[in-house]
Write a protein that holds these residues in place. Structure first.
Motif, PDB file in Angstrom:
ATOM      1  N   UNK A 261      -8.038  -9.245   7.210  1.00 21.27           N
ATOM      2  CA  UNK A 261      -7.935  -8.629   5.897  1.00 21.27           C
ATOM      3  C   UNK A 261      -6.687  -7.757   5.739  1.00 21.27           C
ATOM      4  N   UNK A 262      -5.729  -7.847   6.666  1.00 21.18           N
ATOM      5  CA  UNK A 262      -4.522  -7.038   6.602  1.00 21.18           C
ATOM      6  C   UNK A 262      -3.470  -7.785   5.804  1.00 21.18           C
ATOM      7  N   UNK A 263      -2.879  -7.112   4.839  1.00 24.02           N
ATOM      8  CA  UNK A 263      -1.821  -7.695   4.023  1.00 24.02           C
ATOM      9  C   UNK A 263      -0.558  -6.879   4.253  1.00 24.02           C
ATOM     10  N   UNK A 264       0.505  -7.541   4.660  1.00 25.93           N
ATOM     11  CA  UNK A 264       1.779  -6.860   4.851  1.00 25.93           C
ATOM     12  C   UNK A 264       2.419  -6.610   3.501  1.00 25.93           C
ATOM     13  N   UNK A 265       3.095  -5.489   3.377  1.00 22.16           N
ATOM     14  CA  UNK A 265       3.785  -5.189   2.129  1.00 22.16           C
ATOM     15  C   UNK A 265       4.770  -4.052   2.323  1.00 22.16           C
ATOM     16  N   UNK A 266       5.593  -3.818   1.323  1.00 21.73           N
ATOM     17  CA  UNK A 266       6.543  -2.724   1.347  1.00 21.73           C
ATOM     18  C   UNK A 266       6.134  -1.701   0.289  1.00 21.73           C
ATOM     19  N   UNK A 267       6.431  -0.456   0.536  1.00 18.81           N
ATOM     20  CA  UNK A 267       6.070   0.576  -0.418  1.00 18.81           C
ATOM     21  C   UNK A 267       7.085   1.715  -0.335  1.00 18.81           C
ATOM     22  N   UNK A 268       7.069   2.551  -1.334  1.00 18.76           N
ATOM     23  CA  UNK A 268       7.795   3.821  -1.294  1.00 18.76           C
ATOM     24  C   UNK A 268       6.925   4.859  -1.995  1.00 18.76           C
ATOM     25  N   UNK A 269       6.969   6.047  -1.465  1.00 20.42           N
ATOM     26  CA  UNK A 269       6.098   7.107  -1.979  1.00 20.42           C
ATOM     27  C   UNK A 269       6.681   7.710  -3.251  1.00 20.42           C
ATOM     28  N   UNK A 270       5.799   8.003  -4.185  1.00 16.55           N
ATOM     29  CA  UNK A 270       6.181   8.644  -5.442  1.00 16.55           C
ATOM     30  C   UNK A 270       5.563  10.038  -5.433  1.00 16.55           C
ATOM     31  N   UNK A 271       6.377  11.010  -5.714  1.00 16.01           N
ATOM     32  CA  UNK A 271       5.850  12.375  -5.754  1.00 16.01           C
ATOM     33  C   UNK A 271       4.935  12.525  -6.968  1.00 16.01           C
ATOM     34  N   UNK A 272       4.115  13.548  -6.955  1.00 17.71           N
ATOM     35  CA  UNK A 272       3.183  13.770  -8.060  1.00 17.71           C
ATOM     36  C   UNK A 272       3.931  14.046  -9.363  1.00 17.71           C
ATOM     37  N   UNK A 273       5.060  14.699  -9.280  1.00 16.20           N
ATOM     38  CA  UNK A 273       5.839  15.001 -10.486  1.00 16.20           C
ATOM     39  C   UNK A 273       6.346  13.713 -11.142  1.00 16.20           C
ATOM     40  N   UNK A 274       6.817  12.756 -10.310  1.00 15.51           N
ATOM     41  CA  UNK A 274       7.286  11.482 -10.853  1.00 15.51           C
ATOM     42  C   UNK A 274       6.132  10.709 -11.481  1.00 15.51           C
ATOM     43  N   UNK A 275       4.986  10.727 -10.827  1.00 17.60           N
ATOM     44  CA  UNK A 275       3.829   9.999 -11.330  1.00 17.60           C
ATOM     45  C   UNK A 275       3.365  10.558 -12.665  1.00 17.60           C
ATOM     46  N   UNK A 276       3.370  11.896 -12.834  1.00 16.60           N
ATOM     47  CA  UNK A 276       2.929  12.499 -14.091  1.00 16.60           C
ATOM     48  C   UNK A 276       3.932  12.250 -15.203  1.00 16.60           C
ATOM     49  N   UNK A 277       5.218  12.197 -14.855  1.00 15.28           N
ATOM     50  CA  UNK A 277       6.234  12.000 -15.899  1.00 15.28           C
ATOM     51  C   UNK A 277       6.234  10.570 -16.426  1.00 15.28           C
ATOM     52  N   UNK A 278       5.814   9.606 -15.628  1.00 21.37           N
ATOM     53  CA  UNK A 278       5.814   8.200 -16.062  1.00 21.37           C
ATOM     54  C   UNK A 278       4.541   7.813 -16.787  1.00 21.37           C
ATOM     55  N   UNK A 279       3.499   8.526 -16.605  1.00 21.46           N
ATOM     56  CA  UNK A 279       2.241   8.173 -17.252  1.00 21.46           C
ATOM     57  C   UNK A 279       1.453   7.213 -16.392  1.00 21.46           C
ATOM     58  N   UNK A 280       0.374   6.656 -16.969  1.00 25.82           N
ATOM     59  CA  UNK A 280      -0.461   5.744 -16.177  1.00 25.82           C
ATOM     60  C   UNK A 280       0.287   4.451 -15.845  1.00 25.82           C
ATOM     61  N   UNK A 281      -0.090   3.836 -14.729  1.00 21.05           N
ATOM     62  CA  UNK A 281       0.618   2.656 -14.263  1.00 21.05           C
ATOM     63  C   UNK A 281       0.206   1.386 -14.988  1.00 21.05           C
ATOM     64  N   UNK A 282      -0.893   1.393 -15.644  1.00 23.34           N
ATOM     65  CA  UNK A 282      -1.377   0.163 -16.267  1.00 23.34           C
ATOM     66  C   UNK A 282      -2.404  -0.525 -15.419  1.00 23.34           C
TER      67      UNK A 282
END
Length: 159
Positions: free
Chosen positions: A134-155
């Motif tokens: 059940x392991x899926x490889x992927x790439x990610x980057x962390x988003x700070x809480x300030x960036x997340x609040x400024x962009x709104x919901x992800x959809x």
């Protein structure tokens, strides 16, 4: 260059053989032999071609290398073309390619002269199996809480 020599030599050999054999046994017998070899050759090509096709299918189903059955099938096809071409020389060469031992010797001679190298297309290399299914490889980057609040919901959420 070899192809040019073959296109010149084979008809000359055939014409010479037709004249010699036709002079010795007569026109009717000569034409009868040519037609008979074409009919016999067609029957042999069909039966041996079916056997070669069966060997090819079994090599695919057994996950074996299909090179040898493919080469044998190509030689049987070439033999059929030679046997349908009117002439004694082409018939002799065509019938010789229908003998399995001669095909095997020709295959071994071809295989000894061919250098086989392998390659992998991008993305088709060996795949690594994970310990857990059940392991899926992927790439990610962390988003700070300030960036997340400024962009709104992800959809992707129902907020």
């Amino acid at each position: 260059m070899w192809l040019l020599i073959a296109f010149i030599a084979v008809p000359l050999i055939e014409i010479t053989l037709f004249i010699q054999i036709g002079g010795a046994i007569g026109l009717g017998w000569t034409l009868g032999i040519v037609v008979l070899t074409a009919i016999l050759g067609t029957w042999l090509v069909r039966t041996q071609g079916a056997m070669a096709l069966g060997q090819l299918r079994s090599s695919f189903s057994d996950m074996r290398d299909p090179t040898e059955p493919l080469v044998h099938g190509a030689m049987i096809l070439f033999a059929g073309a030679l046997l349908l071409t009117p002439g004694f020389f082409t018939d002799a060469v065509g019938f010789s390619f229908l003998v399995p031992q001669i095909r095997q010797a020709a295959f071994n001679a071809i295989r000894s002269r061919v250098n086989i190298q392998s390659f992998d297309a991008p993305g088709t290399g060996p795949r690594r199996q994970s310990a857990r299914g059940d392991v899926i490889d992927g790439e990610y980057h962390e988003i700070s809480e300030e960036e997340a609040k400024s962009k709104g919901p992800s959809g992707w959420t129902k907020h």
